[in-house]
Scaffold this active site. Structure first.
Site, PDB file in Angstrom:
ATOM      1  N   CYS A 274       0.793  -1.240   0.000  1.00 16.27           N
ATOM      2  CA  CYS A 274       0.000   0.000   0.000  1.00 16.27           C
ATOM      3  C   CYS A 274       0.818   1.279   0.000  1.00 16.27           C
ATOM      4  CB  CYS A 274      -0.937   0.004   1.199  1.00 16.27           C
ATOM      5  SG  CYS A 274      -2.302  -1.125   0.979  1.00 16.27           S
TER       6      CYS A 274
HETATM    7  C1  UDX Z   1      -0.960  -0.053   5.598  1.00 15.75           C
HETATM    8  C2  UDX Z   1      -1.957   0.796   6.406  1.00 15.75           C
HETATM    9  O1  UDX Z   1      -1.599   0.725   7.794  1.00 15.75           O
HETATM   10  C3  UDX Z   1      -3.386   0.323   6.173  1.00 15.75           C
HETATM   11  O2  UDX Z   1      -4.289   1.172   6.852  1.00 15.75           O
HETATM   12  C4  UDX Z   1      -3.651   0.384   4.670  1.00 15.75           C
HETATM   13  O3  UDX Z   1      -4.956   0.023   4.347  1.00 15.75           O
HETATM   14  C5  UDX Z   1      -2.654  -0.490   3.930  1.00 15.75           C
HETATM   15  O4  UDX Z   1      -1.325  -0.043   4.236  1.00 15.75           O
HETATM   16  P1  UDX Z   1       0.224  -2.416   5.856  1.00 15.75           P
HETATM   17  O5  UDX Z   1       0.918  -2.091   4.574  1.00 15.75           O
HETATM   18  O6  UDX Z   1      -0.368  -3.757   6.028  1.00 15.75           O
HETATM   19  O7  UDX Z   1      -0.971  -1.383   6.110  1.00 15.75           O
HETATM   20  O8  UDX Z   1       1.299  -2.246   7.013  1.00 15.75           O
HETATM   21  P2  UDX Z   1       1.683  -1.209   8.160  1.00 15.75           P
HETATM   22  O9  UDX Z   1       1.585  -1.909   9.455  1.00 15.75           O
HETATM   23  O10 UDX Z   1       0.949   0.058   8.034  1.00 15.75           O
HETATM   24  O11 UDX Z   1       3.245  -0.993   7.830  1.00 15.75           O
HETATM   25  C6  UDX Z   1       3.682  -0.523   6.569  1.00 15.75           C
HETATM   26  C7  UDX Z   1       5.183  -0.389   6.537  1.00 15.75           C
HETATM   27  O12 UDX Z   1       5.615   0.675   7.366  1.00 15.75           O
HETATM   28  C8  UDX Z   1       5.939  -1.625   7.007  1.00 15.75           C
HETATM   29  O13 UDX Z   1       7.050  -1.865   6.152  1.00 15.75           O
HETATM   30  C9  UDX Z   1       6.425  -1.247   8.399  1.00 15.75           C
HETATM   31  O14 UDX Z   1       7.598  -1.912   8.777  1.00 15.75           O
HETATM   32  C10 UDX Z   1       6.673   0.249   8.213  1.00 15.75           C
HETATM   33  N1  UDX Z   1       6.599   1.003   9.470  1.00 15.75           N
HETATM   34  C11 UDX Z   1       5.432   1.049  10.185  1.00 15.75           C
HETATM   35  C12 UDX Z   1       7.716   1.707   9.913  1.00 15.75           C
HETATM   36  O15 UDX Z   1       8.780   1.694   9.265  1.00 15.75           O
HETATM   37  N2  UDX Z   1       7.623   2.423  11.075  1.00 15.75           N
HETATM   38  C13 UDX Z   1       6.478   2.491  11.810  1.00 15.75           C
HETATM   39  O16 UDX Z   1       6.482   3.164  12.845  1.00 15.75           O
HETATM   40  C14 UDX Z   1       5.341   1.773  11.353  1.00 15.75           C
END
Ligand code: UDX
Length: 447
Positions: A274
């Protein structure tokens, strides 16, 4: 209203389908892939996601969920169709809407065979204007009249991988973009029935026009991605100053109630299906319309930089070159709880290692090895445990914050890695005081 067809059996489609089925709705999951039809109808999941496999089995056994090939059976036997097909990226980052258009057309082709009103809901993430300018005419192409034969809504989804069932059953708001009042009323009634009035007291249903709803999804994902790139920029500045640790800074900043502590985790950056795709798509959309989104451009470039940065840290610790070194990669999936490698930071990290002339890369991940092999083949080695991964390594790069890695002690690294090797924490899961005392330890956001 208890009959729903879900068009597209990817992540969002299938999760939605089984959640509706669990609540007793009659659900048809429509795909063009016969293998997927067979898999789902055998009660099996085509992909790994927590709780999905047992829920599919239960829904199929109870007779609430049926996968069907093509659109006809699904649309004829339902009152509402949710469009959940993929929206891939084009090479320039813009969104490819061909499946949205073709699926909307296919729904439209079935509607003349129905004599009742049908609601079409776009759930896929689409750039503003898509539902009105692409979906509507595609459904109308078979002579269907909007407002009479069919209604149209856009309802963005906010599911996180790894928590998708929980997020579907426990949303914090429901956004309904409506073409007309009747369409919005039908969808609101569905969710009043699905969640119950008590739950909805704390979960507002926001009704707005279609384009605003399309934009809510981009606003949401762009802000979350911005928080991550923001804290990564702060982390990189923290590294200039002796003794400053970004995790302490993020804690202090996040406790301001106007900010909140979520998505302030510094590290190798964001990946997944996403954030990278959505930010790129809205950037491309803005540029097509002659607006240069400089903040979002920066969000993307900081994110690219983080994967290079972790490699640079290791390089500098190993005397300015990585050539001839053995590098252990702990974690491949884009985040814990999934085997998904889409846009995973590990891919960029490994490619940077190749650019540095590294030929000896050993990787371990509890779930994502199979998917990584599809990307790198035998260019890197894969092992089945942390110990095997660390054995003889000159540097270990922690890329995914799996719980299994959080439980590791400094001793495991010391016992398995070379003398004078370095551990670089790319997800800030280790206590620098504990690890820094016992081995050469570096981390993003800490000098
Ligand atoms: C995300 C959104 O949270 C969700 O609402 C949307 O519909 C789809 O995209 P997702 O891709 O499943 O969901 O994962 P998410 O938990 O949001 O993490 C995305 C990325 O960000 C991961 O690679 C994670 O490691 C990274 N991340 C997340 C960080 O680097 N730091 C953070 O503090 C949080």
């Amino acid at each position: 209203m208890k009959r729903i067809s879900i068009i597209g059996t990817g992540f969002v489609g299938l999760v939605s389908a089984i959640c509706f089925a669990k609540k007793g709705y009659e659900v048809y999951a429509s795909t063009h892939d016969q293998t997927k039809v067979d898999t789902i109808n055998q009660g099996l999941s085509p992909f790994y996601e927590k709780d999905v496999a047992p829920m599919i089995k239960e829904a199929v056994e109870k007779g609430n969920l049926k996968a069907v090939l093509g659109r006809e059976e699904a649309v004829l036997n339902s009152d509402i169709s949710m469009l959940c097909v993929g929206t891939p990226s084009r090479p320039d980052g813009s969104i490819d809407l061909k499946y949205i258009e073709s699926s909307a057309r296919e729904i439209g082709e079935v509607l003349p065979k129905k004599d009742s009103y049908h609601l079409v809901i776009v759930r896929s993430t689409v750039v503003p204007g898509t539902t009105r300018n692409i979906v509507k005419p595609a459904v109308e192409a078979s002579g269907n009249k909007i407002g009479e034969d069919f209604g149209l809504c856009m309802q963005p989804e906010f599911l996180r991988e790894g928590d998708a069932i929980y997020d579907t059953l426990n949303p914090d708001r429901i956004v309904i973009g409506e073409y007309d009042k009747k369409s919005g009323d039908v969808l609101e009634d569905l969710y009043i029935d699905f969640y119950g009035k008590d739950y909805l007291e704390n979960c507002p249903i926001l009704r707005m026009n279609i384009e605003s709803a399309e934009m809510v999804k981009y606003g949401n994902n762009c802000l979350l991605a911005t928080k991550i790139s923001f804290i990564n920029e702060i982390a990189n500045i923290c590294e200039i100053i002796e003794g400053v640790d970004v995790t302490e800074v993020a804690k202090g900043v996040g406790l301001d109630f106007r900010i909140n502590p979520m998505f302030l985790g510094a590290g190798v950056g964001f990946g997944g299906s996403c954030f990278p795709k959505d930010v790129n798509a809205i950037v491309a959309f803005a540029k097509e319309h002659d607006y240069k989104p400089s903040l979002l451009d920066a969000v993307l470039s900081i994110n690219l930089y983080q994967a290079k940065h972790i490699v640079e840290i290791a390089k500098s610790e190993l005397g300015g070159t990585l050539k001839g070194s053995r590098i252990a990669i702990l974690g491949l999936a884009f985040k814990p709880g999934t085997d998904d490698m889409r846009e995973a930071p590990s891919i960029k990290v490994i490619n940077h290692l190749f650019e540095e002339g590294v030929t000896d890369i050993i990787a371990y991940d509890p779930y994502a090895i199979e998917n990584t092999e599809k990307i790198f083949g035998d260019k890197i080695k894969y092992v089945n445990s942390v110990e095997e991964c660390l054995k003889g390594a000159n540097a270990a790069l922690l890329v995914t914050d799996w719980d299994e890695f959080k439980a590791l002690t400094p001793e495991i690294f010391i016992e398995n890695m070379q003398k004078d090797s370095v551990l670089v924490d790319g997800r800030r899961i280790y206590d620098p005081k504990v690890f820094g005392e016992k081995l050469k330890f570096k981390a993003i956001g800490l000098k």
